[in-house]
Design an enzyme around this catalytic site. Structure first.
Site, short mmCIF file in Angstrom:
data_model
loop_
_atom_site.label_atom_id
_atom_site.label_comp_id
_atom_site.label_asym_id
_atom_site.label_seq_id
_atom_site.Cartn_x
_atom_site.Cartn_y
_atom_site.Cartn_z
N GLU A 6 -16.34 22.28 34.24
CA GLU A 6 -16.06 21.79 32.99
C GLU A 6 -15.36 22.98 32.36
O GLU A 6 -15.93 24.13 32.56
CB GLU A 6 -17.45 21.59 32.16
CG GLU A 6 -16.80 20.98 30.82
CD GLU A 6 -18.28 20.65 29.95
OE1 GLU A 6 -19.46 20.63 30.45
OE2 GLU A 6 -18.16 20.56 28.83
N ARG A 22 -29.14 24.80 42.86
CA ARG A 22 -28.11 25.74 42.26
C ARG A 22 -28.71 27.05 42.61
O ARG A 22 -29.83 27.50 42.79
CB ARG A 22 -28.08 25.44 40.69
CG ARG A 22 -29.28 25.61 39.82
CD ARG A 22 -29.07 25.73 38.38
NE ARG A 22 -28.15 24.44 38.25
CZ ARG A 22 -27.03 24.77 37.44
NH1 ARG A 22 -26.67 26.02 37.09
NH2 ARG A 22 -26.38 23.75 37.00
N LYS A 61 -23.69 28.52 31.38
CA LYS A 61 -22.47 29.10 30.28
C LYS A 61 -22.72 29.24 28.96
O LYS A 61 -22.17 29.84 28.13
CB LYS A 61 -21.45 28.15 30.74
CG LYS A 61 -20.45 28.49 31.97
CD LYS A 61 -19.30 27.44 32.32
CE LYS A 61 -19.96 26.18 32.61
NZ LYS A 61 -18.70 25.23 33.08
P1 ATP Z 1 -23.50 25.69 33.63
O1 ATP Z 1 -24.94 25.35 33.30
O2 ATP Z 1 -23.57 27.27 34.04
O3 ATP Z 1 -22.72 25.65 32.38
P2 ATP Z 1 -22.39 23.84 34.79
O4 ATP Z 1 -23.09 23.02 36.06
O5 ATP Z 1 -22.48 22.90 33.61
O6 ATP Z 1 -22.82 25.05 34.76
P3 ATP Z 1 -19.77 23.04 35.66
O7 ATP Z 1 -18.44 23.83 35.02
O8 ATP Z 1 -20.19 21.77 35.27
O9 ATP Z 1 -21.08 24.18 35.19
O10 ATP Z 1 -19.76 23.41 37.07
C1 ATP Z 1 -18.73 23.09 38.13
C2 ATP Z 1 -19.70 22.97 39.52
O11 ATP Z 1 -20.32 24.12 39.75
C3 ATP Z 1 -20.70 21.72 39.43
O12 ATP Z 1 -20.40 21.09 40.73
C4 ATP Z 1 -22.01 22.47 39.38
O13 ATP Z 1 -22.85 21.73 40.02
C5 ATP Z 1 -21.55 23.84 40.00
N1 ATP Z 1 -22.58 24.93 39.51
C6 ATP Z 1 -22.47 25.29 38.55
N2 ATP Z 1 -23.55 26.14 38.40
C7 ATP Z 1 -23.89 26.48 39.54
C8 ATP Z 1 -25.08 27.42 40.28
N3 ATP Z 1 -25.85 28.21 39.30
N4 ATP Z 1 -25.39 27.18 41.42
C9 ATP Z 1 -24.41 26.35 42.17
N5 ATP Z 1 -23.44 25.55 41.90
C10 ATP Z 1 -23.19 25.56 40.50
MG MG Z 2 -21.63 20.90 33.38
#
Ligand code: ATP
Ligand code: MG
Length: 557
Positions: free
Chosen positions: A34, A258, A268
């Site tokens: 995102e 994760r 984020k």
């Molecule tokens: P955050 O909680 O940091 O905002 P998010 O999952 O909302 O993370 P996205 O931009 O939606 O962030 O993530 C893009 C991809 O990266 C998704 O497939 C997500 O599952 C993966 N991802 C995000 N954070 C992690 C993590 N800590 N470990 C492994 N994969 C991750």
């Molecule tokens: Mg997300």
């Protein structure tokens, strides 16, 4: 340090099975960020996984921006994500945006309405939440749940046309208000948001929810293995329900744990707070767990990829020691970093028996770990040198092998010197250390038979270049700030950044570039910051400490 055995991980097992059974003939993954922040080391794990699997099995990986929330997303983030992906060493098959599919998703929603599987609800967000029930108690139907298909079609068209205010209506899937899975209790598919979108502008005022956009986007792109983190496991029945009811390409969702890492935060939302509230100097602050921060700090992408490879993929939540990442960084830099001398906390050393106007050029090996590859650099030696204040003791402690009156040490790459005393100011503070050099002991030409236990680094005063050096420590004082009581920001380490304003570096560093990597001998690995200091000096960031490398080297001599 644990190193995983290289057996197949559970995702590789699944893929090999799918290819063998003919379920899919080729595999297609995606990385779906995102664009509401910069990529962090957790994303790197997901990137290495998605791109790595496709690469291993001859498949493809799309980069898809999951940009269904107009309020938090920005083009700056899109650009940074692409730059970071390239830096990490990956190239995507296609660059897609969930927002490219808005009209297709709209048509999908209409299709579900026509099948009697979606309805427009006038309930407020609070009412919907209140009527959802609890995991042990069924939800309550909204009075709108049994609207006719025609009425739903025209209301949904009016939602799209902008007839209603934010929050006035939503489109919901008509599934099961008694389901033990709360996500199946008539989840919201669309909400009204009169907001400007970074790509579609003001074309839309209704936006699909994550669950209604993600699986459908996967399907549109014929993604075979849609890999996400564990918190989406409970969403999987809904993911499958939409795909089945729409009868579209059968993408499948798989979940892995994760990455969590000690002494940092990874969400984020939290990282954004650190930036906005000036706890750090932007998303690329070298203390941030972001890829841009790590790049600025001097981590190389290969070290990050090695780290992701070492930790492997798990199906259960865990927290990885940040020390493992630092180990990978050190292991990489040891191979390639150019050895240089830098004095971080200087005091002057005068070689009293060395002629005042004499300059000798001595040779310093660029990298003893890569003999033959790196060669040597030239280092000017003269009568007045900068050395580390901590390398001198007025009264030698036991087992003190560095400078103290009467002690002999080797000046790295140059002569053995004998300390003869010091000069002090009125308050008794040492302002200058004095020594004499011993002829015939120059490194590489030493036939004196003398041996000393200590070697120290130095820089010729006349040739030294002033620099600012920044030393970093963990950003947080506790292992897992996210699970502590109260606000996570209460646990920030107040000493995570130490700035040394009066450092000196050897003249060869005048031409350093931010992408170069150095070992300042005895001091750690460093690289040039992208920006000069306020007073116009070169700034060097400590990438990672050396650990015991020097102790071992000193022993060898
Ligand atoms: P955050 O909680 O940091 O905002 P998010 O999952 O909302 O993370 P996205 O931009 O939606 O962030 O993530 C893009 C991809 O990266 C998704 O497939 C997500 O599952 C993966 N991802 C995000 N954070 C992690 C993590 N800590 N470990 C492994 N994969 C991750
Ligand atoms: Mg997300």
């Amino acid at each position: 340090m644990m190193i995983e055995e290289k057996s197949l991980n559970f995702l590789e097992e699944i893929i090999e099975e799918d290819l063998k059974s003919g379920k899919y003939t080729s595999i297609h993954t995606r990385f779906p960020p995102e664009p509401n922040g910069y990529l962090h080391i957790g994303h790197a794990k997901s990137i290495c996984l998605n791109f790595g699997l496709a690469d291993k099995y001859g498949g493809k990986t799309n980069l898809r921006f999951d940009d269904t929330n107009p309020v938090t997303e920005e083009t700056e983030y899109v650009d940074s994500i692409k730059a970071d992906l390239h830096w990490l060493g990956f190239d995507w098959e296609e660059e897609r945006y969930a927002s490219d599919y808005f009209s297709q998703l709209y048509d999908f929603a209409v299709r579900l309405i026509k099948k009697g599987l979606a309805y427009v609800d006038d309930s407020s967000a609070d009412e919907i939440a209140a009527n959802k029930g609890t995991p042990t108690e069924a939800g309550t139907e909204s009075p709108c749940r049994n609207r006719s298909v025609e009425e739903n079609l025209s209301l949904f068209a009016e939602m799209r046309a902008g007839k209603f205010q934010d929050g006035e209506k939503v489109l919901r899937a008509k599934i099961d208000l008694t389901s033990p899975n709360m996500h199946m209790r008539d989840p919201i598919m669309y909400r009204i948001r009169h907001a400007h979108h970074h790509r579609t502008g003001d074309e839309w005022c209704i936006y699909p929810m994550y669950d209604f956009a993600h699986g459908q986007s996967d399907s549109i792109e014929t993604i075979t293995h849609s890999i996400c983190t564990l918190e989406f496991e409970v969403h999987r029945p809904l993911y499958n329900w939409y795909i089945e009811q729409l009868d579209i390409f059968p993408s499948h969702q798989y979940e892995f744990a994760r990455l969590n890492m000690t002494y940092t935060v990874m969400s984020k939302r939290k990282l954004l707070q650190l930036v906005n509230e000036n706890f750090v100097d932007g998303w690329d602050d070298p203390r941030m767990p972001t890829l841009s921060g790590m790049r600025r700090r001097g981590y190389r992408p290969v070290a990050i990829r090695n780290f992701c490879d070492r930790i492997g993929v798990q199906r259960r939540e865990n927290i990885i020691d940040v020390g493992l990442l630092e180990f990978c960084v050190r292991e990489d830099l040891n191979q390639i970093a150019l050895r240089r001398m830098a004095v971080l906390d200087p005091i002057k050393l005068v070689v009293t028996n060395y002629p005042e106007d004499k300059i000798e050029i001595v040779a310093g090996e660029n990298n003893p770990e890569a003999p033959g590859q790196g060669g040597f650099r030239e280092i000017p030696f003269s009568r007045e040198l900068w050395i580390e204040a901590e390398d001198y003791m007025e009264v030698a402690a036991k087992k003190w092998f560095r400078l103290a009156p009467g002690n002999k040490v080797r000046l790295k790459n140059a002569y053995i010197v004998e300390c003869t005393g010091s000069k002090k100011d009125a308050s008794g503070k040492v302002t200058e250390v004095h020594c004499t050099y011993i002829e015939g002991t120059r490194s590489g030409q030493d036939n004196s038979g003398l041996s000393v236990k200590g070697t120290i680094h130095w820089i010729s005063v006349a040739h030294a270049i002033p620099a600012e050096v920044r030393l970093y420590d963990r950003l947080f004082q506790v292992e897992n700030p996210s699970i502590e009581e109260g606000d996570f920001k209460e646990y920030i380490n107040p000493d995570s950044l130490q700035i040394l304003h009066n450092a000196w570096v050897e003249p060869s560093l005048q031409t350093a570039l931010p992408e170069d990597h150095y070992q300042f001998i005895r001091k750690g690995y460093f690289s040039l910051d992208a920006y000069k200091s306020a007073d116009g000096k070169l700034v060097f960031n400590r990438t990672v400490t050396l650990k015991d490398a020097w102790a071992k080297e000193a022993k060898k001599k």
